[in-house]
Design a protein around this motif. Structure first.
Motif, PDB file in Angstrom:
ATOM      1  N   THR A 172      -3.947   9.003   6.944  1.00  0.00           N
ATOM      2  CA  THR A 172      -5.157   8.975   5.900  1.00  0.00           C
ATOM      3  C   THR A 172      -5.260   7.986   4.918  1.00  0.00           C
ATOM      4  N   ILE A 173      -4.098   7.027   4.999  1.00  0.00           N
ATOM      5  CA  ILE A 173      -4.207   5.992   4.076  1.00  0.00           C
ATOM      6  C   ILE A 173      -4.065   4.487   4.639  1.00  0.00           C
ATOM      7  N   MET A 174      -4.048   4.621   6.004  1.00  0.00           N
ATOM      8  CA  MET A 174      -3.989   3.243   6.744  1.00  0.00           C
ATOM      9  C   MET A 174      -5.201   2.564   6.774  1.00  0.00           C
ATOM     10  N   THR A 175      -5.286   1.013   6.970  1.00  0.00           N
ATOM     11  CA  THR A 175      -6.506   0.409   7.332  1.00  0.00           C
ATOM     12  C   THR A 175      -6.818   0.527   8.858  1.00  0.00           C
ATOM     13  N   ARG A 176      -7.913   1.360   9.218  1.00  0.00           N
ATOM     14  CA  ARG A 176      -8.365   1.469  10.403  1.00  0.00           C
ATOM     15  C   ARG A 176      -8.992   0.179  11.099  1.00  0.00           C
ATOM     16  N   ASN A 177      -9.579  -0.420  10.397  1.00  0.00           N
ATOM     17  CA  ASN A 177     -10.444  -1.603  10.765  1.00  0.00           C
ATOM     18  C   ASN A 177      -9.303  -2.687  11.006  1.00  0.00           C
ATOM     19  N   VAL A 178      -8.551  -2.598  12.244  1.00  0.00           N
ATOM     20  CA  VAL A 178      -7.501  -3.689  12.423  1.00  0.00           C
ATOM     21  C   VAL A 178      -7.848  -4.895  12.991  1.00  0.00           C
ATOM     22  N   ILE A 179      -7.504  -5.901  12.483  1.00  0.00           N
ATOM     23  CA  ILE A 179      -7.720  -7.368  12.875  1.00  0.00           C
ATOM     24  C   ILE A 179      -6.624  -7.728  13.910  1.00  0.00           C
TER      25      ILE A 179
ATOM     26  N   GLU B 174       0.800  -1.270  -0.081  1.00  0.00           N
ATOM     27  CA  GLU B 174       0.141  -0.055  -0.135  1.00  0.00           C
ATOM     28  C   GLU B 174       0.924   1.233   0.061  1.00  0.00           C
ATOM     29  N   LEU B 175       1.936   1.220   0.727  1.00  0.00           N
ATOM     30  CA  LEU B 175       2.858   2.267   0.762  1.00  0.00           C
ATOM     31  C   LEU B 175       3.411   2.504  -0.741  1.00  0.00           C
ATOM     32  N   PHE B 176       3.490   1.669  -1.428  1.00  0.00           N
ATOM     33  CA  PHE B 176       4.329   1.725  -2.673  1.00  0.00           C
ATOM     34  C   PHE B 176       3.209   2.411  -3.772  1.00  0.00           C
ATOM     35  N   VAL B 177       2.009   2.041  -3.513  1.00  0.00           N
ATOM     36  CA  VAL B 177       1.008   2.436  -4.513  1.00  0.00           C
ATOM     37  C   VAL B 177       0.479   4.147  -4.203  1.00  0.00           C
ATOM     38  N   HIS B 178       0.742   4.504  -2.993  1.00  0.00           N
ATOM     39  CA  HIS B 178       0.233   5.851  -2.700  1.00  0.00           C
ATOM     40  C   HIS B 178       1.477   6.791  -2.822  1.00  0.00           C
ATOM     41  N   ASN B 179       0.750   8.330  -3.030  1.00  0.00           N
ATOM     42  CA  ASN B 179       1.740   9.475  -3.271  1.00  0.00           C
ATOM     43  C   ASN B 179       2.739   9.286  -1.878  1.00  0.00           C
ATOM     44  N   GLN B 180       4.018   9.813  -2.329  1.00  0.00           N
ATOM     45  CA  GLN B 180       5.194   9.915  -1.246  1.00  0.00           C
ATOM     46  C   GLN B 180       4.782  10.866  -0.131  1.00  0.00           C
ATOM     47  N   LYS B 181       3.879  11.799  -0.465  1.00  0.00           N
ATOM     48  CA  LYS B 181       3.603  12.971   0.406  1.00  0.00           C
ATOM     49  C   LYS B 181       2.163  12.469   1.365  1.00  0.00           C
ATOM     50  N   ALA B 182       1.712  11.445   1.014  1.00  0.00           N
ATOM     51  CA  ALA B 182       0.388  11.207   1.764  1.00  0.00           C
ATOM     52  C   ALA B 182       1.099  10.933   3.351  1.00  0.00           C
TER      53      ALA B 182
END
Lengths: 456, 456
Positions: A205-212, A193-201
């Motif tokens: 704002t991009i993490m999965t909040r629904n943590v198992i 996921e880090l790879f496909v997001h903008n480097q400045k994000a």
């Protein structure tokens, strides 16, 4: 598979020769070219003197990578560590992933553990000491503390730079765990996921909040089930205040799944099937307790038959069918036992709809009993040219099978209900128990029709 | 675990309400916030009309992610695909990882498969068609072609940039496979290794050349063993010319390990334990074939006893111990069977040192027989106040156990030797067979001492 066993054996022999001849440089190159797993397998082939040479040639870090692939039941780590220089041993342990180091340390005396930990950096020693507290069969016993954790206000670029640093020590860098200012676990991110997001994000704002996650005291079987369902490669472990305590990685879970399967299999047969290295005497003494226990249960059955000796002496034909009825009912009971134990293990040992399941098994047993009973009625009727005898055997068979089937289902469920492992009810136990009920049923039914047999 | 089943059920109910009320935007947000696995479990709770609404609201790609988490035995994919618009269905299949799509397509008619594939880009269709050729129980049947492959002369930086592009489609980006100009697999690299190396380094200089791979026709059990040993997350699959054909990922291997364990467990009990959804009639008809077969084997035992009816009518005491001897020998046979099957599965079904193993089992059987025999000698001797009777029962027990033990070991080994699955020899089979040998042994020994019993 492309690694042929013959090649490996040859390679190991050549390596041992290089070691014996102290061709250090050549040995190091070939040893380090092998996968860690192969290094570990090679290590298991060495004798004491060869191991001493190895410790001289290899760094503790290199030994640590190798020991990470070995299990605590493959070698006596207490003895191995004792034959090393104390400082070297402590460095080996410190360079291992801490879940693996803890697995080894668990088998050592407290004084030995203290000796090795006292030579480690304080923080590492404390982490290891922490892991040693958990029950080995729980999430805490499986987890490592070598994971990647980051604050939620970092950018993707900052996170990637940090990951680069972690890459040498963390057990996995493919998942990172995001915490807030209170150090509470608030999200997860995969490297993908880090790879496909903008480097400045920003991570938050991009993490999965629904943590198992799993709790530190969750049973290892429950942990394995989450891996199966969600197809994760790693899973965070939290305490009951939701603080992140560690992570469990998939390689440890594969071991758990294997161990649990072997455990269920062993219990079904009433024997510990892992006898690969034991002598006949050890194998016999591990199998005998169950056998002798069941022998005494079988004695009750014998006593029961003994009460019908009078009937038997008048109608010896009845003896002909004892083993047929007890055997078939035992087989049916074993089948229903295996189905019930498996169902209980899939629902995490919580038997639900207990009555409905039992009713279902009762009907299944009746159908099986009816078909088997009718078959034997015809066969015995034709064979002995006596359909009354056939009907008695058939009826006894039907009732015995129905009872055995129900027992095979009911007993593991009751065990689960009162908090026992349902798999403890083994196949041999169910068939020995069903011998008893079958004999009781058979002779009581036969007694009713006694007039027909006497003198047959 | 932190997801309580009650919460999930409530969440699913609320989601179904949003769907029924066509609150599209709210539904999409909450649905996409769930993990793919949870989406899949939710999907399984929907009826036909609700599913139709879902297809209208969600993109085929989003459905593909969800279907990736479902197994081919959880739903009738042929029916599910048929209820979608043809183009939509084809897009769903195309957006899935191709190993998962192939698992679903395997259950469809050829004409249906062709219909869906004809609407896909040619290259994707060909890849899927290729996967459909492999036996599902082999490496080829497990592998995906959605992997990352790079030429060996790239730099680390170029590789990382390429990985970023692959990150959206590849099943794993954590291992990449390095090929030479002839497209031969020459090395592997983990993303972690890329991270710790200089950005200008050339892949061929940093890659692992000692590649562990499996052949496309290797059995899935062998594949699982490599994952267990080497603790990989993914493994390359090659053809016999060493061309890279695909990769197997660890999630599929966990399924294999589970399935194989369930299979062994089922076979030991002589029943398919996966009856979770079947009716009593279905359960009975799956269990009956084994039972009836064994019933006829048991009939041979009955016939045998029948030959000794004369002895029995003179010494009805002998009937008292039939079930004790057959039962105990059967239990011992089941134990030795389970140990042998497990050992064979660990050595990949190639029984080595056959004679040594049998000798070991023979000695184990003798020890067990001796201890059990002596125990029963004393017990019966005291109970019936007749130590000659005790000695006969004890001797018969000892011989019967030794024979059953040996049979439990020998039969699975012979099966493996002639190319059968050793686990086919079930516990019920071994105990029914040992009933026969035990009865034979018992009555022959008893005949020798006949003078002592007649009239007892």
């Amino acid at each position: 598979m492309q690694i042929l066993e013959k090649d490996i054996k040859l390679q190991f022999r050549q390596l041992r020769e290089l070691l014996n001849k102290r061709h250090t440089k050549q040995f190091r190159k070939r040893f380090l070219d092998m996968h860690f797993y192969e290094q570990g397998q090679f290590f298991l082939t060495l004798n004491h003197d060869q191991r001493q040479l190895l410790y001289q040639i290899m760094d503790p870090d290199e030994m640590g990578d190798m020991f990470d692939t070995l299990e605590d039941d493959q070698l006596d780590m207490s003895q191995i560590l004792a034959e090393m220089d104390l400082k070297y041993a402590s460095q080996v342990l410190n360079s291992m992933y801490d879940d693996n180091a803890a697995d080894f340390l668990e088998h050592l005396d407290k004084s030995e553990v203290d000796r090795y930990l006292s030579l480690m950096p304080q923080a590492d020693a404390n982490q290891l000491r922490g892991l040693l507290h958990y029950d080995t069969q729980t999430a805490g016993g499986l987890m490592t503390t070598d994971y990647v954790v980051m604050y939620q206000d970092l950018t993707v670029k900052e996170a990637l730079d940090l990951l680069r640093k972690y890459a040498r020590t963390a057990e996995t860098i493919y998942y990172l765990y995001v915490i807030d200012a209170d150090n509470d676990l608030v999200g997860t991110l995969s490297l993908r996921e880090l790879f496909v997001h903008n480097q400045k994000a920003i991570l938050s704002t991009i993490m999965t909040r629904n943590v198992i996650s799993v709790f530190v005291d969750d049973d290892q079987e429950a942990v394995a089930q989450v891996f199966r369902d969600y197809e994760f490669v790693a899973l965070p472990v939290v305490d009951h205040a939701h603080k992140l305590m560690g992570i469990v990685t998939v390689d440890d879970v594969i071991e758990v799944i294997d161990d649990e399967a072997q455990d269920d299999y062993s219990k079904l047969a009433g024997v510990d099937v892992d006898e690969s290295k034991s002598t006949p005497v050890k194998a016999a003494s591990s199998r005998l307790p169950w056998l002798i226990t069941l022998l005494f249960l079988g004695m009750i059955t014998a006593t029961l038959i003994s009460h019908f000796e009078n009937l038997l002496s008048q109608a010896s034909i009845l003896a002909v069918f004892i083993s047929l009825i007890t055997g078939t009912a035992g087989n049916a009971g074993t089948q229903s036992l295996a189905v019930a134990v498996r169902r209980l293990s899939l629902t995490n040992n919580k038997p639900r709809h207990l009555l409905m399941l039992l009713l279902k098994e009762l009907i299944t047993g009746l159908i099986i009993g009816l078909v088997t009973g009718l078959t034997i009625l015809v066969v015995v009727g034709l064979w002995k040219k006596n359909f009354v005898l056939g009907a008695v055997i058939g009826l006894a068979m039907m009732v015995a099978i129905t009872v055995a089937n129900l027992a095979g289902s009911l007993i593991p469920m009751l065990m689960a209900k009162i908090g026992f492992d349902p798999a403890v009810a083994s196949g041999p136990f169910i068939s020995t128990l069903s011998d008893l009920t079958s004999v009781l049923i058979y002779f009581n039914i036969a007694s009713l029709f006694m007039g027909f047999f006497t003198g047959l």
